[in-house]
Write a protein that holds these residues in place. Structure first.
Motif, PDB file in Angstrom:
ATOM      1  N   ARG A   4       0.836  -1.205   0.000  1.00 29.58           N
ATOM      2  CA  ARG A   4       0.000   0.000   0.000  1.00 29.58           C
ATOM      3  C   ARG A   4       0.872   1.256   0.000  1.00 29.58           C
ATOM      4  O   ARG A   4       0.571   2.217  -0.699  1.00 29.58           O
ATOM      5  CB  ARG A   4      -0.913  -0.006   1.213  1.00 29.58           C
ATOM      6  CG  ARG A   4      -1.713   1.250   1.350  1.00 29.58           C
ATOM      7  CD  ARG A   4      -2.597   1.201   2.537  1.00 29.58           C
ATOM      8  NE  ARG A   4      -3.954   1.062   2.051  1.00 29.58           N
ATOM      9  CZ  ARG A   4      -5.008   0.947   2.802  1.00 29.58           C
ATOM     10  NH1 ARG A   4      -4.869   0.906   4.103  1.00 29.58           N
ATOM     11  NH2 ARG A   4      -6.198   0.856   2.286  1.00 29.58           N
ATOM     12  N   ILE A   5       1.949   1.245   0.755  1.00 32.72           N
ATOM     13  CA  ILE A   5       2.854   2.399   0.791  1.00 32.72           C
ATOM     14  C   ILE A   5       3.529   2.586  -0.554  1.00 32.72           C
ATOM     15  O   ILE A   5       3.642   3.711  -1.048  1.00 32.72           O
ATOM     16  CB  ILE A   5       3.890   2.234   1.926  1.00 32.72           C
ATOM     17  CG1 ILE A   5       3.185   2.293   3.285  1.00 32.72           C
ATOM     18  CG2 ILE A   5       4.972   3.308   1.841  1.00 32.72           C
ATOM     19  CD1 ILE A   5       4.074   1.953   4.448  1.00 32.72           C
ATOM     20  N   LYS A   6       3.950   1.506  -1.187  1.00 27.65           N
ATOM     21  CA  LYS A   6       4.567   1.592  -2.513  1.00 27.65           C
ATOM     22  C   LYS A   6       3.583   2.111  -3.554  1.00 27.65           C
ATOM     23  O   LYS A   6       3.954   2.821  -4.469  1.00 27.65           O
ATOM     24  CB  LYS A   6       5.092   0.221  -2.949  1.00 27.65           C
ATOM     25  CG  LYS A   6       6.351  -0.195  -2.259  1.00 27.65           C
ATOM     26  CD  LYS A   6       6.825  -1.527  -2.794  1.00 27.65           C
ATOM     27  CE  LYS A   6       8.075  -1.983  -2.096  1.00 27.65           C
ATOM     28  NZ  LYS A   6       8.532  -3.288  -2.607  1.00 27.65           N
ATOM     29  N   ARG A   7       2.311   1.758  -3.400  1.00 26.31           N
ATOM     30  CA  ARG A   7       1.296   2.196  -4.350  1.00 26.31           C
ATOM     31  C   ARG A   7       1.006   3.691  -4.199  1.00 26.31           C
ATOM     32  O   ARG A   7       0.748   4.389  -5.173  1.00 26.31           O
ATOM     33  CB  ARG A   7       0.026   1.389  -4.135  1.00 26.31           C
ATOM     34  CG  ARG A   7      -1.073   1.707  -5.107  1.00 26.31           C
ATOM     35  CD  ARG A   7      -2.270   0.876  -4.833  1.00 26.31           C
ATOM     36  NE  ARG A   7      -2.801   1.223  -3.514  1.00 26.31           N
ATOM     37  CZ  ARG A   7      -4.026   0.954  -3.107  1.00 26.31           C
ATOM     38  NH1 ARG A   7      -4.830   0.284  -3.883  1.00 26.31           N
ATOM     39  NH2 ARG A   7      -4.436   1.310  -1.922  1.00 26.31           N
ATOM     40  N   LEU A   8       1.063   4.208  -2.985  1.00 27.36           N
ATOM     41  CA  LEU A   8       0.726   5.611  -2.736  1.00 27.36           C
ATOM     42  C   LEU A   8       1.935   6.544  -2.730  1.00 27.36           C
ATOM     43  O   LEU A   8       1.764   7.763  -2.757  1.00 27.36           O
ATOM     44  CB  LEU A   8      -0.003   5.739  -1.402  1.00 27.36           C
ATOM     45  CG  LEU A   8      -1.354   5.044  -1.312  1.00 27.36           C
ATOM     46  CD1 LEU A   8      -1.922   5.192   0.085  1.00 27.36           C
ATOM     47  CD2 LEU A   8      -2.310   5.577  -2.342  1.00 27.36           C
ATOM     48  N   ALA A   9       3.137   6.012  -2.689  1.00 31.52           N
ATOM     49  CA  ALA A   9       4.336   6.828  -2.584  1.00 31.52           C
ATOM     50  C   ALA A   9       4.496   7.872  -3.689  1.00 31.52           C
ATOM     51  O   ALA A   9       4.863   9.011  -3.391  1.00 31.52           O
ATOM     52  CB  ALA A   9       5.573   5.940  -2.515  1.00 31.52           C
ATOM     53  N   PRO A  10       4.210   7.569  -4.956  1.00 32.61           N
ATOM     54  CA  PRO A  10       4.378   8.612  -5.979  1.00 32.61           C
ATOM     55  C   PRO A  10       3.472   9.826  -5.771  1.00 32.61           C
ATOM     56  O   PRO A  10       3.829  10.939  -6.128  1.00 32.61           O
ATOM     57  CB  PRO A  10       4.024   7.908  -7.287  1.00 32.61           C
ATOM     58  CG  PRO A  10       4.178   6.468  -7.013  1.00 32.61           C
ATOM     59  CD  PRO A  10       3.897   6.287  -5.562  1.00 32.61           C
ATOM     60  N   TYR A  11       2.323   9.603  -5.174  1.00 27.55           N
ATOM     61  CA  TYR A  11       1.401  10.717  -4.969  1.00 27.55           C
ATOM     62  C   TYR A  11       1.899  11.687  -3.899  1.00 27.55           C
ATOM     63  O   TYR A  11       1.541  12.855  -3.903  1.00 27.55           O
ATOM     64  CB  TYR A  11       0.009  10.202  -4.600  1.00 27.55           C
ATOM     65  CG  TYR A  11      -0.619   9.407  -5.703  1.00 27.55           C
ATOM     66  CD1 TYR A  11      -1.093  10.029  -6.849  1.00 27.55           C
ATOM     67  CD2 TYR A  11      -0.717   8.023  -5.622  1.00 27.55           C
ATOM     68  CE1 TYR A  11      -1.668   9.301  -7.879  1.00 27.55           C
ATOM     69  CE2 TYR A  11      -1.286   7.292  -6.644  1.00 27.55           C
ATOM     70  CZ  TYR A  11      -1.752   7.936  -7.763  1.00 27.55           C
ATOM     71  OH  TYR A  11      -2.308   7.222  -8.769  1.00 27.55           O
TER      72      TYR A  11
END
Length: 64
Positions: A4-11
């Motif tokens: 989940r952190i990897k998925r949201l990190a770019p934002y």
């Protein structure tokens, strides 16, 4: 949790407040929840436009 952190990190490159809001818009529209995505977009507009406008109008009056 790490996925989940990897998925949201770019934002989070957009900022600590606007990043999660943009992530909410994108993921809700992709997930088939356009009403919730629209609510996130309205909140993003309020944070980007209305909050600075209101702060510029009322904060100087409150401080002095």
């Amino acid at each position: 949790m790490l996925a989940r952190i990897k998925r949201l990190a770019p934002y989070f490159l957009l900022g600590p407040i606007s990043g999660p809001l943009v992530a909410g818009i994108v993921h809700n529209f992709r997930g088939g929840r356009p009403v919730l995505g629209t609510m996130y977009s309205i909140l993003l507009i309020e944070c980007a436009y209305l909050l600075p406008a209101l702060a510029a109008k009322y904060v100087p009056a409150a401080l002095g």
